[in-house]
Design a protein around this motif. Structure first.
Motif, PDB file in Angstrom:
ATOM      1  N   ILE A 179       0.860  -1.189   0.000  1.00 36.19           N
ATOM      2  CA  ILE A 179       0.000   0.000   0.000  1.00 36.19           C
ATOM      3  C   ILE A 179       0.894   1.235   0.000  1.00 36.19           C
ATOM      4  CG2 ILE A 179      -1.892   1.208   1.156  1.00 36.19           C
ATOM      5  CD1 ILE A 179      -2.440  -1.401   2.692  1.00 36.19           C
ATOM      6  N   PRO A 180       1.198   1.802  -1.171  1.00 37.29           N
ATOM      7  CA  PRO A 180       2.045   3.001  -1.182  1.00 37.29           C
ATOM      8  C   PRO A 180       1.487   4.109  -0.300  1.00 37.29           C
ATOM      9  CG  PRO A 180       1.774   2.119  -3.396  1.00 37.29           C
ATOM     10  CD  PRO A 180       0.831   1.357  -2.525  1.00 37.29           C
ATOM     11  N   GLU A 181       0.216   4.486  -0.506  1.00 35.22           N
ATOM     12  CA  GLU A 181      -0.484   5.402   0.397  1.00 35.22           C
ATOM     13  C   GLU A 181      -1.943   4.999   0.444  1.00 35.22           C
ATOM     14  OE1 GLU A 181      -0.162   9.634  -0.292  1.00 35.22           O
ATOM     15  OE2 GLU A 181      -1.276  10.094   1.567  1.00 35.22           O
ATOM     16  N   ASP A 182      -2.455   4.811   1.652  1.00 31.72           N
ATOM     17  CA  ASP A 182      -3.855   4.444   1.820  1.00 31.72           C
ATOM     18  C   ASP A 182      -4.711   5.703   1.716  1.00 31.72           C
ATOM     19  OD1 ASP A 182      -5.927   2.718   2.188  1.00 31.72           O
ATOM     20  OD2 ASP A 182      -5.677   2.503   4.347  1.00 31.72           O
ATOM     21  N   PRO A 183      -5.750   5.721   0.868  1.00 29.50           N
ATOM     22  CA  PRO A 183      -6.549   6.935   0.713  1.00 29.50           C
ATOM     23  C   PRO A 183      -7.195   7.401   2.010  1.00 29.50           C
ATOM     24  CG  PRO A 183      -6.991   5.414  -1.091  1.00 29.50           C
ATOM     25  CD  PRO A 183      -6.161   4.669  -0.086  1.00 29.50           C
ATOM     26  N   VAL A 184      -7.872   6.487   2.706  1.00 31.66           N
ATOM     27  CA  VAL A 184      -8.480   6.781   4.010  1.00 31.66           C
ATOM     28  C   VAL A 184      -8.346   5.527   4.861  1.00 31.66           C
ATOM     29  CG1 VAL A 184     -10.524   7.553   5.251  1.00 31.66           C
ATOM     30  CG2 VAL A 184     -10.156   8.312   2.899  1.00 31.66           C
ATOM     31  N   THR A 185      -7.917   5.679   6.096  1.00 34.36           N
ATOM     32  CA  THR A 185      -7.594   4.535   6.948  1.00 34.36           C
ATOM     33  C   THR A 185      -8.352   4.654   8.267  1.00 34.36           C
ATOM     34  OG1 THR A 185      -5.369   4.729   6.033  1.00 34.36           O
ATOM     35  CG2 THR A 185      -5.685   3.117   7.786  1.00 34.36           C
ATOM     36  N   GLY A 186      -9.451   3.924   8.384  1.00 33.33           N
ATOM     37  CA  GLY A 186     -10.236   4.015   9.609  1.00 33.33           C
ATOM     38  C   GLY A 186      -9.478   3.563  10.840  1.00 33.33           C
ATOM     39  N   SER A 187      -8.687   2.496  10.708  1.00 35.50           N
ATOM     40  CA  SER A 187      -8.054   1.891  11.878  1.00 35.50           C
ATOM     41  C   SER A 187      -7.064   2.816  12.573  1.00 35.50           C
ATOM     42  CB  SER A 187      -7.364   0.584  11.479  1.00 35.50           C
ATOM     43  OG  SER A 187      -6.359   0.820  10.505  1.00 35.50           O
ATOM     44  N   ILE A 188      -6.367   3.695  11.834  1.00 37.01           N
ATOM     45  CA  ILE A 188      -5.374   4.549  12.497  1.00 37.01           C
ATOM     46  C   ILE A 188      -6.026   5.558  13.431  1.00 37.01           C
ATOM     47  CG2 ILE A 188      -3.713   4.285  10.624  1.00 37.01           C
ATOM     48  CD1 ILE A 188      -4.433   7.120   9.705  1.00 37.01           C
TER      49      ILE A 188
END
Length: 330
Positions: A179-188
């Protein structure tokens, strides 16, 4: 996401996720006692925690399968609940307080030493607070260096500038897990929310993930839980009917694709019956009958044979799309 009657071989699930080439692909299996078992795979590995694909899975169940009460998901990170409200969905996450680090890891120190205020970590990510939101937005990652962290992600965050819509901003990079960059990451936000709630002195905050696509989350700290709210956009819906008779139903929303295999729903929503497949493009009909599902368009009329629908934002009824024949090996 794929809804399955039973678990596939893990190597096959990994191969499907690699073929999808999305940040995460979710796989769900119904539980006899209610709820769903849920797992997530990046293009390169299984992961223990993922919020965004969980939200997308719940969206399909609530908005397109009419499931009530709101679904619960049994995962490697505990039980996750998703509920619907007028503004979208609320994802109930376990609070994950970070551990402070004394210094930046050597792999990422050269690109973050200038401007880093604090460094902390959880079991799956290293978090770095930067001096300002502009540093987060303007950050150009050295993905090869970040990949040196292995499957551990890098999250950069900062307080939003005065007058901004959000309270804090972030970005998330996990190149070591495909995953180069995750668009939106709920878990973080299970970690960012308690961190920023402590600094800002409030239990309700607005978060902005400043990727190229971007996303907004309304977050609330409730004791040992973090509520992350947001909307899902339904992009298109269709059905794939392979010639060998294994019926798949695909729903795409919020950047994730959903596929239903026959028997995935105990109530029998993926009913099949035997009919002769219709011609698709230039593909000749099969020589034998195969079980095919009765495909119901949004009008509710039953159809048989291959059909595919597409819908764009603001459109009314879905429009038919030509189903092309499967590519044949040379």
């Amino acid at each position: 996401m794929l809804f399955l009657p039973d678990w596939l071989d893990e190597a096959l699930m990994q191969a499907i996720a690699r073929e999808n080439n999305l940040a995460e692909t979710a796989f769900a299996v119904g539980r006899a006692e209610g709820g769903w078992e849920l797992r997530w795979f990046t293009p390169t590995q299984a992961v223990d925690f993922c919020g965004h694909a969980t939200l997308a899975t719940a969206h399909v169940l609530i908005a397109h399968e009419g499931q009530a009460p709101p679904p619960s998901f049994h995962t490697r990170s505990g039980v996750l609940h998703v509920s619907a409200d007028p503004s979208g969905y609320r994802l109930d996450l376990p609070r994950l307080d970070p551990e402070p680090l004394e210094a930046l890891p050597a792999e990422i120190a050269p690109q973050l030493a200038d401007g880093a205020i604090a460094v902390f970590r959880t079991f799956e990510n290293i978090f770095v607070e930067l001096e300002g939101a502009d540093r987060v937005r303007d950050f150009v990652p050295d993905l090869a260096a970040i990949a040196g962290l292995g499957p551990v992600g890098l999250v950069i965050t900062a307080r939003e500038r005065s007058g901004g819509r959000a309270d804090f901003v972030s970005r998330c990079f996990v190149p070591g897990a495909g995953i180069p960059e995750d668009p939106v990451t709920g878990s973080i936000h299970a970690t960012l929310m308690p961190y920023w709630a402590d600094w800002l002195g409030r239990t309700r905050l607005t978060a902005c993930q400043a990727s190229a696509r971007g996303g907004w989350l309304g977050c609330e700290l409730a004791g040992s839980r973090v509520m992350a709210g947001g909307a899902c956009r339904h992009l298109h819906e269709g059905r794939d009917l392979p010639s060998r008779g294994r019926a798949l139903r695909r729903v795409t929303g919020a950047g994730r694709a959903g596929v239903f295999l026959p028997g995935a729903f105990p109530c029998g929503k993926a009913q099949t019956r035997s009919v002769r497949p219709a011609r698709v493009g230039s593909q000749a009909p099969d020589a034998h009958d195969h079980p095919r599902p009765a495909c119901r368009g949004w009008s509710g009329r039953a159809r048989t044979g291959p059909c595919l629908y597409s819908r764009t934002a603001g459109a009314g009824r879905p429009r038919p799309v030509r189903a092309f024949p499967a590519r044949r090996n040379a």
